[in-house]
Every structure is written in structure tokens, then in C-alpha cells.
Design an enzyme around this catalytic site. Structure first.
Site, PDB file in Angstrom:
ATOM      1  N   ASP A  48       0.839  -1.204   0.000  1.00  0.00           N
ATOM      2  CA  ASP A  48       0.000   0.000   0.000  1.00  0.00           C
ATOM      3  C   ASP A  48       0.871   1.249   0.000  1.00  0.00           C
ATOM      4  O   ASP A  48       1.521   1.562   0.998  1.00  0.00           O
ATOM      5  CB  ASP A  48      -0.889  -0.002   1.252  1.00  0.00           C
ATOM      6  CG  ASP A  48      -1.801   1.210   1.293  1.00  0.00           C
ATOM      7  OD1 ASP A  48      -2.923   1.129   0.769  1.00  0.00           O
ATOM      8  OD2 ASP A  48      -1.388   2.264   1.840  1.00  0.00           O
ATOM      9  N   TYR A  53       3.272   9.628  -0.470  1.00  0.00           N
ATOM     10  CA  TYR A  53       4.389   9.028   0.279  1.00  0.00           C
ATOM     11  C   TYR A  53       5.741   9.229  -0.427  1.00  0.00           C
ATOM     12  O   TYR A  53       6.787   8.970   0.150  1.00  0.00           O
ATOM     13  CB  TYR A  53       4.179   7.518   0.506  1.00  0.00           C
ATOM     14  CG  TYR A  53       2.880   7.136   1.189  1.00  0.00           C
ATOM     15  CD1 TYR A  53       2.080   8.087   1.802  1.00  0.00           C
ATOM     16  CD2 TYR A  53       2.446   5.820   1.219  1.00  0.00           C
ATOM     17  CE1 TYR A  53       0.872   7.733   2.405  1.00  0.00           C
ATOM     18  CE2 TYR A  53       1.257   5.460   1.830  1.00  0.00           C
ATOM     19  CZ  TYR A  53       0.467   6.427   2.408  1.00  0.00           C
ATOM     20  OH  TYR A  53      -0.713   6.065   3.005  1.00  0.00           O
ATOM     21  N   LYS A  78      -2.713   5.887  -4.361  1.00  0.00           N
ATOM     22  CA  LYS A  78      -3.853   6.771  -4.066  1.00  0.00           C
ATOM     23  C   LYS A  78      -3.640   8.142  -4.701  1.00  0.00           C
ATOM     24  O   LYS A  78      -2.494   8.593  -4.843  1.00  0.00           O
ATOM     25  CB  LYS A  78      -3.987   6.974  -2.540  1.00  0.00           C
ATOM     26  CG  LYS A  78      -3.839   5.713  -1.730  1.00  0.00           C
ATOM     27  CD  LYS A  78      -4.045   5.923  -0.246  1.00  0.00           C
ATOM     28  CE  LYS A  78      -3.676   4.674   0.546  1.00  0.00           C
ATOM     29  NZ  LYS A  78      -2.252   4.571   0.883  1.00  0.00           N
ATOM     30  N   HIS A 111      -7.649   9.351  -1.772  1.00  0.00           N
ATOM     31  CA  HIS A 111      -6.968   9.333  -0.469  1.00  0.00           C
ATOM     32  C   HIS A 111      -7.833   9.927   0.660  1.00  0.00           C
ATOM     33  O   HIS A 111      -7.905   9.378   1.757  1.00  0.00           O
ATOM     34  CB  HIS A 111      -5.634  10.092  -0.597  1.00  0.00           C
ATOM     35  CG  HIS A 111      -4.579   9.614   0.350  1.00  0.00           C
ATOM     36  ND1 HIS A 111      -3.252   9.546   0.012  1.00  0.00           N
ATOM     37  CD2 HIS A 111      -4.647   9.194   1.625  1.00  0.00           C
ATOM     38  CE1 HIS A 111      -2.548   9.095   1.045  1.00  0.00           C
ATOM     39  NE2 HIS A 111      -3.385   8.874   2.042  1.00  0.00           N
TER      40      HIS A 111
HETATM   41  P1  NAD Z   1       0.865   1.325  11.956  1.00  0.00           P
HETATM   42  O1  NAD Z   1      -0.239   1.164  12.940  1.00  0.00           O
HETATM   43  O2  NAD Z   1       1.045   0.314  10.900  1.00  0.00           O
HETATM   44  O3  NAD Z   1       2.164   1.507  12.818  1.00  0.00           O
HETATM   45  C1  NAD Z   1       3.445   1.507  12.255  1.00  0.00           C
HETATM   46  C2  NAD Z   1       4.474   1.771  13.340  1.00  0.00           C
HETATM   47  O4  NAD Z   1       4.244   0.900  14.447  1.00  0.00           O
HETATM   48  C3  NAD Z   1       5.892   1.455  12.869  1.00  0.00           C
HETATM   49  O5  NAD Z   1       6.485   2.610  12.322  1.00  0.00           O
HETATM   50  C4  NAD Z   1       6.579   1.016  14.118  1.00  0.00           C
HETATM   51  O6  NAD Z   1       7.016   2.134  14.818  1.00  0.00           O
HETATM   52  C5  NAD Z   1       5.479   0.369  14.910  1.00  0.00           C
HETATM   53  N1  NAD Z   1       5.431  -1.106  14.747  1.00  0.00           N
HETATM   54  C6  NAD Z   1       5.087  -1.811  13.638  1.00  0.00           C
HETATM   55  N2  NAD Z   1       5.117  -3.130  13.908  1.00  0.00           N
HETATM   56  C7  NAD Z   1       5.508  -3.253  15.193  1.00  0.00           C
HETATM   57  C8  NAD Z   1       5.732  -4.361  16.052  1.00  0.00           C
HETATM   58  N3  NAD Z   1       5.537  -5.605  15.629  1.00  0.00           N
HETATM   59  N4  NAD Z   1       6.129  -4.108  17.318  1.00  0.00           N
HETATM   60  C9  NAD Z   1       6.309  -2.859  17.761  1.00  0.00           C
HETATM   61  N5  NAD Z   1       6.111  -1.765  17.004  1.00  0.00           N
HETATM   62  C10 NAD Z   1       5.716  -1.960  15.734  1.00  0.00           C
HETATM   63  O7  NAD Z   1       0.680   2.799  11.332  1.00  0.00           O
HETATM   64  P2  NAD Z   1       0.766   3.520   9.919  1.00  0.00           P
HETATM   65  O8  NAD Z   1       2.089   3.385   9.308  1.00  0.00           O
HETATM   66  O9  NAD Z   1       0.237   4.874  10.162  1.00  0.00           O
HETATM   67  O10 NAD Z   1      -0.306   2.757   9.017  1.00  0.00           O
HETATM   68  C11 NAD Z   1       0.005   1.657   8.191  1.00  0.00           C
HETATM   69  C12 NAD Z   1      -0.158   2.000   6.738  1.00  0.00           C
HETATM   70  O11 NAD Z   1      -1.469   2.532   6.466  1.00  0.00           O
HETATM   71  C13 NAD Z   1       0.763   3.125   6.238  1.00  0.00           C
HETATM   72  O12 NAD Z   1       2.077   2.711   6.059  1.00  0.00           O
HETATM   73  C14 NAD Z   1       0.062   3.520   4.982  1.00  0.00           C
HETATM   74  O13 NAD Z   1       0.329   2.604   3.936  1.00  0.00           O
HETATM   75  C15 NAD Z   1      -1.399   3.442   5.392  1.00  0.00           C
HETATM   76  N6  NAD Z   1      -1.944   4.761   5.812  1.00  0.00           N
HETATM   77  C16 NAD Z   1      -2.978   5.278   5.099  1.00  0.00           C
HETATM   78  C17 NAD Z   1      -3.546   6.495   5.467  1.00  0.00           C
HETATM   79  C18 NAD Z   1      -4.686   7.036   4.674  1.00  0.00           C
HETATM   80  O14 NAD Z   1      -5.067   8.193   4.886  1.00  0.00           O
HETATM   81  N7  NAD Z   1      -5.269   6.269   3.788  1.00  0.00           N
HETATM   82  C19 NAD Z   1      -3.047   7.201   6.568  1.00  0.00           C
HETATM   83  C20 NAD Z   1      -1.984   6.648   7.289  1.00  0.00           C
HETATM   84  C21 NAD Z   1      -1.462   5.424   6.908  1.00  0.00           C
END
Ligand code: NAD
Length: 275
Positions: A48, A53, A78, A111
Site C-alpha cells: 500500500d 508518500y 492513491k 486518499h
Molecule cells: P501502523 O499502525 O502500521 O504503525 C506503524 C508503526 O508501528 C511502525 O512505524 C513502528 O514504529 C510500529 N510497529 C510496527 N510493527 C511493530 C511491532 N511488531 N512491534 C512494535 N512496534 C511496531 O501505522 P501507519 O504506518 O500509520 O499505518 C500503516 C499503513 O497505512 C501506512 O504505512 C500507509 O500505507 C497506510 N496509511 C494510510 C492512510 C490514509 O489516509 N489512507 C493514513 C496513514 C497510513
């Protein structure tokens, strides 16, 4: 859900992996290429990204570097807020495809629901879908009122709504509305970026299964038919997050996790976006 290769059926017949990798804030260049290659080795098939990004080139490069056939991968990108509107969206799509270096895209998402623009943006997505340039089209950050408006005007129904969703923001009403309309739900920030891993309810369940709180949360998503796309660049965490297919939470445990909801957003409220 017994394997990382399990898929769900979108309402247009396309199969989508039930679990994937998010790459927001993964740096362009070496970091994104290495992260994706590691993830693909583990078994991740859904990636994704988004034009916002600024790492679509790296996603494309990693796909070309890998030996996995293109048709086994599921790539999402997106259209960003400043790119919305009919003509701008068509152009943004071409830009993204050039950066990705792909012949076709699997899923293109709006998005955010930019007021006064998202219907025109959607018309462009419908056009791209009709032309076969993308296998499925969907939205992100749409609330029920946005979806109702879209459904009243659209000729193609979105297959997906990607929303902020985790145990502290479980979005029950929106999920029900999506289910009634055959729109699958995908969770962004599925781990709420690790903000409540010390929650005792999660700790207790995790201990019982010999799993981590992150794995318990991700399993909760899967068992609720939500597609989680956790982000990590750390190989051990990429592995940990994908190691969730060998246990099953009970109904009672799922309900305990449901009870953690506080309607707490960490990201933007789709009705008040200023970006
Ligand atoms: P997430 O909840 O996936 O958290 C990611 C963070 O959590 C990592 O950077 C790391 O610090 C921590 N983490 C991950 N795995 C872990 C583990 N096993 N143990 C401990 N810590 C851990 O948050 P995110 O990155 O905001 O969301 C995931 C994805 O969603 C993004 O990368 C993106 O592709 C998407 N996204 C979309 C939107 C949107 O508006 N559509 C907004 C934000 C994110």
C-alpha cells in the site's frame, strides 16, 4: 484465515490479499526497496503506497527486482488531495504509473474525501477502471455521509474503504455500513503506531498464545474481516506482524478487545481536513 496467502473477494470479483504492508514514511531509495524485498520473502503480497508518500519509484523498483510474478502481487496507490478533480486525477494516475513503472494497477484509492471535489475524482477513477488501467477502485477516509453521497452519484461502487481503524477506534457503525453495501474495510494505522501495546487486556491475551500485543491486534483485525496493512522497516517486526495465521482468538477475547474502543483518532478527521 489460515495463511498469509489467503485472499478476500472484492465485489467486482477481484481477489485481494487479506493482509498487507503499508509503506507510509518508508524512505525512497534503498530503504523502501529493501523493506519490500524482505516483506515479499516473508510472504507479503499486498503493498500500500500513495503519491503522497513519495516512494512509488522505489515500490516499482522493488517489484522489478523481485522474482515474484507481477500477477501474484497486489499494488495499491492513491490520488492525493491536491491532485483531485477529473482531469487532475487522470494526470495524477499517469504520474503514479510512470513512477511505479507498471502496466496496470490493482487498486486506486481516493486518499481523502476533499469537499466539492471527490465526486469528480471518482468519475476519473471510474473511467480508469472502465479502460482496464486499474483492476479495482475504492476510497479512503470516507465517513458514512461521504459514502452515501458517492453511492447516490456513482456508476461504479467502491470496493474498499481504507480508514483509520484499531482497537481504540473500532469504527463499528462505519464498518456495518460498508458491510451492508459490500464494501470491504481496510485498516490504516492498524497498530495505532504502537501507542497502546502496554494495555493489560492485550498483554494477558498475548501471553496466553505466546504472541505479542501487535500480533493480537492484527489477528483481531483479520477475524473481523478487516484488511490490516501494518508498516515496519524492521525485518524482525515484518516477520512478527505476518506471523498471525497459526492461532485463533475466541469470541470472548474478541469482545474484550472490542471493549477497548474509545473512538480515539490519532490521524485527521475526514470532516476537518486542512491538508
Ligand atoms: P501502523 O499502525 O502500521 O504503525 C506503524 C508503526 O508501528 C511502525 O512505524 C513502528 O514504529 C510500529 N510497529 C510496527 N510493527 C511493530 C511491532 N511488531 N512491534 C512494535 N512496534 C511496531 O501505522 P501507519 O504506518 O500509520 O499505518 C500503516 C499503513 O497505512 C501506512 O504505512 C500507509 O500505507 C497506510 N496509511 C494510510 C492512510 C490514509 O489516509 N489512507 C493514513 C496513514 C497510513
Amino acid at each position: 484465515m489460515a495463511s498469509i496467502f489467503d485472499t478476500i473477494n472484492l465485489h467486482n470479483g477481484v481477489k485481494m490479499p487479506a493482509f498487507g504492508l503499508g509503506v507510509y514514511k518508508v524512505e525512497a531509495g534503498e530503504q523502501i526497496e529493501e523493506t519490500i524485498l524482505t516483506a515479499l520473502d516473508i510472504g507479503y503480497r499486498l503493498i500500500d503506497t500513495a503519491s503522497f508518500y513519495q516512494n512509488e519509484e522505489g515500490v516499482g523498483q522493488a517489484i522489478r527486482n523481485s522474482e515474484i510474478p507481477r500477477e501474484e502481487l497486489f499494488i495499491t496507490t492513491k490520488v492525493w488531495n491536491s491532485e483531485q478533480g477529473y482531469d487532475n486525477t487522470l494526470k495524477a494516475f499517469d504520474d503514479s504509473m510512470e513512477k511505479l513503472g507498471l502496466d496496470y494497477l490493482d487498486l486506486y484509492l481516493v486518499h481523502w474525501p476533499v469537499k466539492g471535489k471527490y465526486l469528480e475524482t471518482w468519475r476519473a477513477l471510474e473511467e480508469l477502471y472502465r479502460k482496464g488501467r486499474v483492476r479495482a477502485i475504492g476510497v479512503s477516509n470516507f465517513k458514512i455521509h461521504h459514502l452515501k453521497d458517492l453511492l447516490a452519484h456513482a456508476s461504479e461502487k467502491p470496493v474498499i474503504n481504507q480508514i483509520e481503524l484499531h482497537p481504540l477506534l473500532s469504527q463499528v457503525e462505519l464498518r456495518e455500513f460498508c458491510q451492508q453495501n459490500d464494501i470491504k474495510v481496510e485498516a490504516w494505522s492498524p497498530l495505532s503506531r504502537g501507542r497502546f501495546f502496554d494495555e493489560p487486556v492485550l498483554g494477558k491475551i498475548a501471553e496466553q498464545y505466546g504472541k505479542t500485543p501487535a500480533q493480537i491486534i492484527l489477528r483481531w483485525h483479520l477475524q473481523n474481516q478487516i484488511i490490516p496493512i501494518p508498516k515496519s522497516v524492521t525485518p524482525s517486526r515484518l516477520k512478527e506482524n505476518a506471523d498471525i495465521f497459526d492461532f485463533q482468538l475466541s469470541q470472548k477475547e474478541l469482545e474484550k478487545i472490542n471493549g477497548l474502543n474509545k473512538d480515539q483518532r490519532f490521524g485527521g478527521d475526514p470532516d476537518h481536513i486542512d491538508f
